[in-house]
Design an enzyme around this catalytic site. Structure first.
Site, mmCIF file in Angstrom:
data_model
loop_
_atom_site.group_PDB
_atom_site.id
_atom_site.type_symbol
_atom_site.label_atom_id
_atom_site.label_comp_id
_atom_site.label_asym_id
_atom_site.label_seq_id
_atom_site.Cartn_x
_atom_site.Cartn_y
_atom_site.Cartn_z
ATOM 1 N N ASN A 96 3.721 7.494 3.076
ATOM 2 C CA ASN A 96 3.181 6.157 2.905
ATOM 3 C C ASN A 96 2.559 5.666 4.212
ATOM 4 O O ASN A 96 2.982 6.034 5.309
ATOM 5 C CB ASN A 96 4.237 5.172 2.378
ATOM 6 C CG ASN A 96 5.421 4.953 3.284
ATOM 7 O OD1 ASN A 96 5.979 5.892 3.845
ATOM 8 N ND2 ASN A 96 5.845 3.704 3.408
ATOM 9 N N GLU B 269 1.308 1.956 5.604
ATOM 10 C CA GLU B 269 1.207 0.516 5.372
ATOM 11 C C GLU B 269 0.007 -0.070 6.115
ATOM 12 O O GLU B 269 -0.602 0.584 6.968
ATOM 13 C CB GLU B 269 2.493 -0.173 5.847
ATOM 14 C CG GLU B 269 3.702 0.218 5.027
ATOM 15 C CD GLU B 269 4.981 -0.452 5.486
ATOM 16 O OE1 GLU B 269 5.960 -0.368 4.726
ATOM 17 O OE2 GLU B 269 5.023 -1.043 6.586
ATOM 18 N N ASN B 270 -0.306 -1.314 5.783
ATOM 19 C CA ASN B 270 -1.428 -2.006 6.400
ATOM 20 C C ASN B 270 -1.082 -3.485 6.481
ATOM 21 O O ASN B 270 -0.451 -4.021 5.566
ATOM 22 C CB ASN B 270 -2.685 -1.785 5.543
ATOM 23 C CG ASN B 270 -3.928 -2.285 6.203
ATOM 24 O OD1 ASN B 270 -4.134 -3.491 6.319
ATOM 25 N ND2 ASN B 270 -4.754 -1.372 6.640
ATOM 26 N N ALA B 271 -1.516 -4.142 7.534
ATOM 27 C CA ALA B 271 -1.240 -5.571 7.694
ATOM 28 C C ALA B 271 -1.839 -6.389 6.556
ATOM 29 O O ALA B 271 -1.352 -7.470 6.235
ATOM 30 C CB ALA B 271 -1.776 -6.064 9.037
ATOM 31 N N TYR C 196 -1.501 -6.409 3.391
ATOM 32 C CA TYR C 196 -0.733 -6.012 2.219
ATOM 33 C C TYR C 196 -1.433 -6.509 0.972
ATOM 34 O O TYR C 196 -1.902 -7.636 0.969
ATOM 35 C CB TYR C 196 0.685 -6.610 2.310
ATOM 36 C CG TYR C 196 1.552 -6.204 1.156
ATOM 37 C CD1 TYR C 196 2.197 -4.979 1.165
ATOM 38 C CD2 TYR C 196 1.706 -7.031 0.053
ATOM 39 C CE1 TYR C 196 2.989 -4.586 0.097
ATOM 40 C CE2 TYR C 196 2.493 -6.651 -1.009
ATOM 41 C CZ TYR C 196 3.123 -5.427 -0.988
ATOM 42 O OH TYR C 196 3.898 -5.042 -2.049
ATOM 43 N N CYS D 292 0.651 4.715 -0.941
ATOM 44 C CA CYS D 292 1.949 5.311 -1.235
ATOM 45 C C CYS D 292 1.942 6.797 -0.881
ATOM 46 O O CYS D 292 0.879 7.435 -0.858
ATOM 47 C CB CYS D 292 2.278 5.156 -2.711
ATOM 48 S SG CYS D 292 2.484 3.448 -3.253
ATOM 49 N N GLU E 185 2.943 9.332 -2.661
ATOM 50 C CA GLU E 185 2.447 10.137 -3.768
ATOM 51 C C GLU E 185 0.923 10.119 -3.820
ATOM 52 O O GLU E 185 0.289 11.155 -4.039
ATOM 53 C CB GLU E 185 3.013 9.620 -5.105
ATOM 54 C CG GLU E 185 4.522 9.611 -5.183
ATOM 55 C CD GLU E 185 5.166 8.310 -4.710
ATOM 56 O OE1 GLU E 185 6.279 8.020 -5.153
ATOM 57 O OE2 GLU E 185 4.559 7.589 -3.883
#
Length: 129
Positions: free
Chosen positions: A43, A45-47, A49, A54, A56
C-alpha cells in the site's frame, strides 16, 4: 517451501516497503500468476486521502505491466487479526481471477484464513456486464 509459503514471504517483504505515514497500517500482497510468476505489491498512502493505492491494486498493476493478466492465487499480509481486501480490491481481483481463486489472509505470523474470490465478492461485475 510451498507456493503459498513463497507468496506469504513475498507479501510480508512487500509490506515492509509500504508507504503508510498517515495510518501506520502497512499491507503487503503477492499474486501468483497463471504463468507461475510471483508479483508483490504494497500500500502507498497519500496526503490527499483517499488517493492512495492498496497493496492488491499495486500488485495487479505490476502483474499487468509484466505482461500477465490472470491471477492463480493471492496472499494479503497485515499486522491485524484479519485484514481482507477492500471492496474495490475485491472487484479488481475478480477482474483478473476466476471465482475459485484462493485469497489467503495473513498476519505477520502466517495464514489465518482462506477465501475464494467468489466468497469475498459473490455478485461482482464481470466483463460481460
Amino acid at each position: 517451501m510451498s507456493r503459498v509459503d513463497e507468496l506469504f514471504a513475498a507479501a510480508k517483504a512487500a509490506r515492509e516497503n509500504a508507504y503508510a505515514p498517515y495510518s501506520s497500517f502497512k499491507v503487503g500482497a503477492a499474486l501468483l500468476t497463471e504463468g507461475g510468476r510471483i508479483v508483490p505489491g504494497c500500500n502507498v498512502e497519500n496526503a490527499a486521502y483517499p488517493e492512495g493505492v492498496c497493496a492488491e491494486a499495486g500488485a495487479i498493476s505490476a502483474m499487468v505491466l509484466s505482461g500477465e493478466q490472470r491471477i492463480a492465487e493471492v496472499v494479503v499480509v497485515a499486522d491485524a487479526a484479519l485484514c481482507t481486501p477492500c471492496g474495490g480490491c475485491r472487484q479488481k481481483l475478480k477482474e483478473f481471477g476466476a471465482g475459485s481463486v484462493k485469497v489467503h489472509i495473513a498476519n505477520l505470523d502466517g495464514i489465518r484464513r482462506t477465501f475464494t474470490i467468489d466468497e469475498l465478492l459473490p455478485a461482482g461485475f464481470a466483463l460481460h456486464d
